[in-house]
Design an enzyme around this catalytic site. Structure first.
Site, mmCIF file in Angstrom:
data_model
loop_
_atom_site.group_PDB
_atom_site.id
_atom_site.type_symbol
_atom_site.label_atom_id
_atom_site.label_comp_id
_atom_site.label_asym_id
_atom_site.label_seq_id
_atom_site.Cartn_x
_atom_site.Cartn_y
_atom_site.Cartn_z
ATOM 1 N N GLU A 37 1.021 -1.007 0.113
ATOM 2 C CA GLU A 37 0.003 -0.133 0.027
ATOM 3 C C GLU A 37 1.011 1.217 0.091
ATOM 4 O O GLU A 37 1.721 1.406 0.834
ATOM 5 C CB GLU A 37 -0.861 -0.136 1.151
ATOM 6 C CG GLU A 37 -0.363 -0.139 2.627
ATOM 7 C CD GLU A 37 -1.093 0.056 3.741
ATOM 8 O OE1 GLU A 37 -1.765 1.075 3.743
ATOM 9 O OE2 GLU A 37 -1.189 -0.783 4.807
ATOM 10 N N ASP A 85 -6.362 0.037 9.019
ATOM 11 C CA ASP A 85 -6.446 0.299 7.591
ATOM 12 C C ASP A 85 -5.573 -0.911 6.723
ATOM 13 O O ASP A 85 -6.131 -1.085 5.620
ATOM 14 C CB ASP A 85 -5.582 1.738 7.445
ATOM 15 C CG ASP A 85 -6.601 2.858 7.720
ATOM 16 O OD1 ASP A 85 -7.802 2.623 7.675
ATOM 17 O OD2 ASP A 85 -6.089 3.872 7.698
#
Length: 644
Positions: free
Chosen positions: A430, A507
């Protein structure tokens, strides 16, 4: 100088009797290969079936003998044995066997519906057989005659027999000078004779093949009998299908006084379909008017029902959305069918098409209204298939692009240098900062890095058009190179392992879950083949001047402190994200193939109980937020071993 060729009356060749058949067999049976050979059986069997349809026979026997001959017998009226008015020295059966276009099928009073319409079937078989014998049983007598290559070889012999015996028995041996092969396929014979008995429910067909002729698992003996015809056959043949629901559609309807049709449909979940059509028990593999009428009638009924019940996007569906997920038989019995060619593979009858279309539309609409629960399931599936079909065009374009431009991989992908797939892996990370650290920490030969920006799309409840338009997913699909959905091919996968490497926080867990959802829905074989993994980056570093340790959670951190650091002389670093971790630490803890820990995304339980797995994905990733909230309340503590 070229000599002029003459073209006069003497050049016109006149073929008498059955010579035209022997001269051009393909015109009458389609070909001289094994298909044409099997067509001979069809022609004789259809004559016996016609006696059944006319109500004069109830039993047929079939025997394929070791000498290569076929014998077919029925208990019908028998071919007429009296002398023919036009050929006063010939009995009617001799005329039928030696003359093209001679038979009872042209007379409506003799047969209302028949497969052997053209009146050429039995004579064609005679013409193409080295030996053909006929026995006709009538009134305590048997009438026998033998033929060869369409010509009479013996006088008619009349002998006494039991008065109970009746019907026609034909034995023939295909002419090896005509056919490429003269050996029948036992499995094929078994299959189409079984289907004949299905289409004339309540009729017994005794099937027998001499054992020496069978080299597979085809039974050498079987009495075919289906009391309720097509309905019994479907219950037997499709009982193990992965059905959409248990209720099937069955219709038996009259076209007029002497004509009728039957339709049977089962709806399934898997994309394995079949559509078989028949006219007077003759299979019509090229379809025609009856199939077109069937498809039009079904789709019109579905759209009318959908519009009435305000089902959105119902007009997007087409026939394939239904037909490709159904098993269907349509069988029609009509007086004067119009076939395309002697081999009767296609029906051309526009008026019949319209009649079947109207009746099916009416009856299927009634069935939909009477089975609302199943109708809802069916229509929801049809709409989803229509969306996938229309959206897949974009995905296919994407696949083609990745093939044509395979050297132009996504700009963000940092590929590995190895030309072999063995031991290679792609890390999906990410963000660009994490991607930067991972690029420095990787083994350049075997490890590729693909950074993704933010959270990818939740694909569980969206159409493929949105997926195809999503840049991050496009990059992912192109990088892996193996396509998605129907176009997925694991052999084209560019890496041996796919590793999801996200931050060790909420997240990061969410991003990993979204990625797993994508793989589960569109590349599930990757999970089944044990190619998908989760990287395990540490959450803490505990160290002093002499030593350092990494911990993956609070519990492990406390254990390390208690065991390794007796005094207060130590420091703790909490990693906020992979991007903040120095490349050497990322390599040591998460990417080094000799030291790291990986979690396999496992599908074993999913295979065993697919319903529970689907329900879990629906709860976590579906549209109903209340189900997701309830699940989180009940499962607040994250489990360590992720096993889907």
């Amino acid at each position: 100088m070229v000599k002029k060729s003459s073209y006069k009356a003497k050049d016109i060749e006149v073929l008498e009797g059955l010579e035209p058949v022997r001269k051009r067999p393909g015109m009458y049976i389609g070909s001289t290969n094994q298909d044409g050979l099997h067509h001979l059986v069809n022609e004789i069997l259809d004559n016996s079936i016609d006696e059944v349809l006319a109500g004069h026979a109830s039993k047929i026997s079939f025997h394929y003998k070791r000498n290569g001959s076929i014998t077919i017998k029925d208990d019908g009226r028998g071919i007429p044995i009296d002398f023919h008015p036009k050929y006063k020295n010939k009995r009617a059966f001799e005329v039928v066997l030696t003359t093209l276009h001679a038979g009872g099928k042209f007379n409506r009073n003799a047969y209302k519906t028949s497969g052997g319409l053209h009146g050429v079937g039995i004579s064609v078989v005679n013409a193409l057989s080295s030996i053909l014998k006929v026995d006709i049983y009538k009134d305590g007598k048997v009438y026998r005659q033998e033929y060869s290559k369409g010509k009479v070889k013996s006088k008619v012999k009349i002998e006494k027999c039991s008065k109970k015996m009746r019907g026609t028995e034909i034995s023939f041996l295909p002419d090896e000078t005509i056919f490429d092969v003269t050996t029948y396929d036992p499995k094929k014979l078994y299959s189409f004779i079984n289907m004949k008995s299905v289409l004339v429910g309540g009729t017994t067909i005794e099937f027998k093949i001499d054992k020496e002729l069978i080299n597979d698992k085809t039974p050498n003996k079987k009495d075919f009998y289906f009391k309720n015809g097509i309905e019994d056959y479907f219950k037997l043949e499709y009982s193990n299908k992965n059905r959409l629901f248990e209720k099937d559609f069955f219709l038996k309807n009259k076209l007029n006084q002497n004509e009728n049709f039957e339709v049977y449909i089962t709806f399934n979940k898997s994309e394995s379909s079949s559509l078989k059509s028949f006219c007077n028990t003759i299979e019509t593999p090229d379809g025609g008017s009856h199939e077109i009428g069937l498809k039009n009638g079904l789709i019109k009924a579905i759209k009318l029902y959908g519009q009435k019940n305000q089902i959105s996007k119902i007009n997007n569906i087409n026939q394939n959305d239904l037909i490709d997920f159904s098993d269907i038989i349509i069988s029609i019995f009509i007086n004067e069918p119009s076939f395309e060619g002697q081999t009767k593979k296609r029906i051309i009858m526009p008026s019949l098409q319209k009649e079947i279309e109207n009746k099916l539309q009416q009856e299927f609409l009634l069935w939909l209204n009477s089975n609302k629960k199943n109708s809802k399931i069916l229509l929801e599936n049809l709409v989803e298939r229509a969306l996938q079909r229309s959206d897949l065009s974009k995905i296919q374009d994407l696949d083609r692009k990745s093939f044509k431009e395979r050297n132009r991989l996504p700009g963000k992908l940092v590929d590995c240098s190895s030309r072999s797939r063995e031991n290679t892996e792609i890390f999906i990370v990410e963000g660009d900062s994490a991607g930067g650290s991972a690029k420095q920490a990787r083994n350049r030969e075997l490890q590729a890095i693909l950074p993704l920006r933010g959270k990818i799309l939740n694909v569980y409840n969206v159409g493929l058009s949105k997926i195809a338009d999503n840049n991050e997913i496009q990059n992912l699909i192109q990088s892996l190179g193996c396509g998605i959905g129907k176009n997925f091919d694991i052999n084209k996968l560019r890496y041996e392992k796919i590793i999801l490497m996200t931050d060790a926080d909420v997240d990061g867990s969410h991003i990993a879950t979204l990625l797993i959802t994508f793989f589960y829905k569109y590349m599930k074989s990757l999970i089944d083949d044990k190619r998908l993994f989760l990287a395990m980056p540490p959450l803490f570093k505990i160290y002093n001047k002499k030593k350092s340790f990494y911990a993956f959670d609070e519990k492990e951190k406390d254990t390390i402190i208690k065991k390794e650091f007796k005094s207060d002389n130590f420091n703790i670093t909490r990693f906020k994200g992979l991007g903040e971790m120095p490349a050497d630490q990322l390599k040591e803890t998460t990417m080094d193939q000799t030291k790291r820990n990986l979690i396999l995304i496992n599908s074993e339980k999913a295979k065993k109980d697919i319903k529970i797995t689907e329900k879990l994905f629906e709860t976590l990733m579906g549209k109903q937020a209340d189900l997701r909230f309830k699940f989180i309340q009940n499962n607040a503590n994250f489990i360590k071993n992720l096993d889907i």
